[in-house]
Design a protein around this motif. Structure first.
Motif, PDB file in Angstrom:
ATOM      1  N   HIS A 292     -26.816 -46.521  37.449  1.00  0.00           N
ATOM      2  CA  HIS A 292     -27.566 -47.679  37.452  1.00  0.00           C
ATOM      3  C   HIS A 292     -29.093 -47.188  38.295  1.00  0.00           C
TER       4      HIS A 292
ATOM      5  N   PRO B 181     -33.073 -42.402  28.100  1.00  0.00           N
ATOM      6  CA  PRO B 181     -32.156 -41.542  28.555  1.00  0.00           C
ATOM      7  C   PRO B 181     -31.672 -40.600  27.441  1.00  0.00           C
TER       8      PRO B 181
ATOM      9  N   HIS C  99     -30.397 -51.096  34.522  1.00  0.00           N
ATOM     10  CA  HIS C  99     -29.006 -51.601  34.030  1.00  0.00           C
ATOM     11  C   HIS C  99     -28.986 -53.152  33.654  1.00  0.00           C
TER      12      HIS C  99
ATOM     13  N   GLU D  88     -29.612 -42.695  34.383  1.00  0.00           N
ATOM     14  CA  GLU D  88     -28.776 -43.518  33.305  1.00  0.00           C
ATOM     15  C   GLU D  88     -27.921 -42.615  32.474  1.00  0.00           C
TER      16      GLU D  88
ATOM     17  N   ARG E 216     -31.138 -53.731  30.602  1.00  0.00           N
ATOM     18  CA  ARG E 216     -30.311 -53.441  29.363  1.00  0.00           C
ATOM     19  C   ARG E 216     -29.393 -54.857  29.057  1.00  0.00           C
TER      20      ARG E 216
END
Length: 350
Positions: A248, A149, A329, A243, A332
């Motif tokens: 998400h 991102p 997401h 993102e 992460r």
């Protein structure tokens, strides 16, 4: 380890120990950056009828691995297995970062006693390029590490996206889920799609069987410079931009193809790797998620975003074609971070 004497009086050599390894046969920079161990466990198996004593376990590998490591095993009873874990065999980050083509390696494991070698066995592995996904056979959710991102190419695309969003809705803010309105999320995704469509991108066929064997990917700045990409490149590009908008995203794979999706509500799957297409399809059908055909932006006639979404939904119709989706997401949350992509100078004089 003495010879075994059978009831008949005949002597035979005892069975040598066996080895089982729990390791990653494919590895790259993303694994190292996300603290995923290469070699997790070695199991030494004593299948003989006598105990093994005074064992030395040695491990070495090349290329790129740390120096040889060894440990002592005082005893393994007959018929038992001795697990060895917390093995500090790792790759140099700089070595992995410098890899631009796949390299075949061998991990060599030796079990010996002070006076002789009892067993020596090799295990193959592959070191992949820093910008290469290792495929479905090796921790597929590491694909989220290639969603970048903060790459400069994403910022360039989002500048265009804000302009489109302002024109379409009167509000240029890329504000994630702040409004808690799925229609706003869809408007952001549509503006992103329209902005990407203005880039005059060209489509490139992915390598055969990339889902299993992996493939190199172009990062967003490379796509912006070269104005081209495979389905995987474009799916990762869109996911990175989504993102960065605070959303998400998902990267989805069916047989021979990749595309993107986004949650319309601030949720995520419990697992970063989804191998069943049914829950994805259900979320799309109840309006909590949309999926879209990312390569549509490369067509000479740019289909409206609604058509791209219909094409994406169509990819989910045949359950047998669905392979995998990475919920970025959730990845992460599982500490799979974007890799720090190196700056590569173009070839030639400087």
């Amino acid at each position: 380890m003495d010879p075994v004497i059978h009831p008949s009086g005949e002597m035979s050599a005892p069975l040598p120990p066996g080895i089982e390894l729990d390791y990653e046969p494919k590895i790259n920079f993303a694994f190292q950056q996300n603290d995923i161990p290469f070699l997790r466990t070695i199991r030494v198996i004593n299948s003989s009828e006598e105990k093994l004593t005074d064992l030395i376990l040695q491990v070495r590998g090349e290329p790129g691995l740390a120096a040889e490591w060894q440990t002592l095993i005082a005893e393994i009873p007959a018929g038992k297995t001795y697990p060895v874990s917390a093995i500090p065999m790792s790759f140099s980050p700089q070595y992995l970062l410098d890899i631009t083509e796949r390299v075949a390696g061998l991990l060599r494991v030796v079990i010996r006693q002070p006076e002789r070698v009892l067993l020596e066995q090799t295990f193959p592995y592959e070191v992949f390029a820093y910008n290469e996904w290792c495929g479905l056979t090796s921790l597929p959710e590491i694909l989220a590490a290639l969603v970048l991102p903060n790459n400069p190419g994403v910022e360039e695309l989002l500048v265009r996206t804000r302009d489109v969003l302002k024109r379409n809705t009167g509000d240029a803010s890329l504000s994630g889920y702040q409004n808690q309105d799925p229609r706003r999320i869809q408007a952001m995704a549509a503006a992103l799609y329209e902005a990407a469509g203005s880039l005059d991108l060209s489509y490139i066929n992915p390598p055969a069987s990339f889902e299993e064997t992996g493939q190199k990917v172009r990062f967003p700045d490379q796509i912006m410079r070269g104005r081209m990409g495979t389905c995987m490149d474009l799916a990762l590009f869109f996911a990175a931009a989504l993102e960065q908008c605070g959303l998400h995203p998902l990267v989805l794979l069916i047989k021979g193809h990749a595309f993107a999706g986004v949650w319309l509500v601030e949720e995520g799957f419990s697992d970063a790797s989804i191998t069943n297409g049914v829950p994805v399809r259900k979320r799309v059908d109840i309006g909590q998620m949309l999926v879209f055909e990312t390569t549509a932006v490369t067509q000479s006639r740019k289909p409206p975003f609604a058509e791209a979404c219909a094409a994406g939904r169509g990819h989910l119709n045949e359950e047998s074609n669905f392979l995998f989706a990475a919920d970025v997401h959730t990845a992460r949350m599982r500490r799979i971070r974007p890799i720090a992509a190196p700056e590569r100078k173009p070839p030639g004089p400087h």
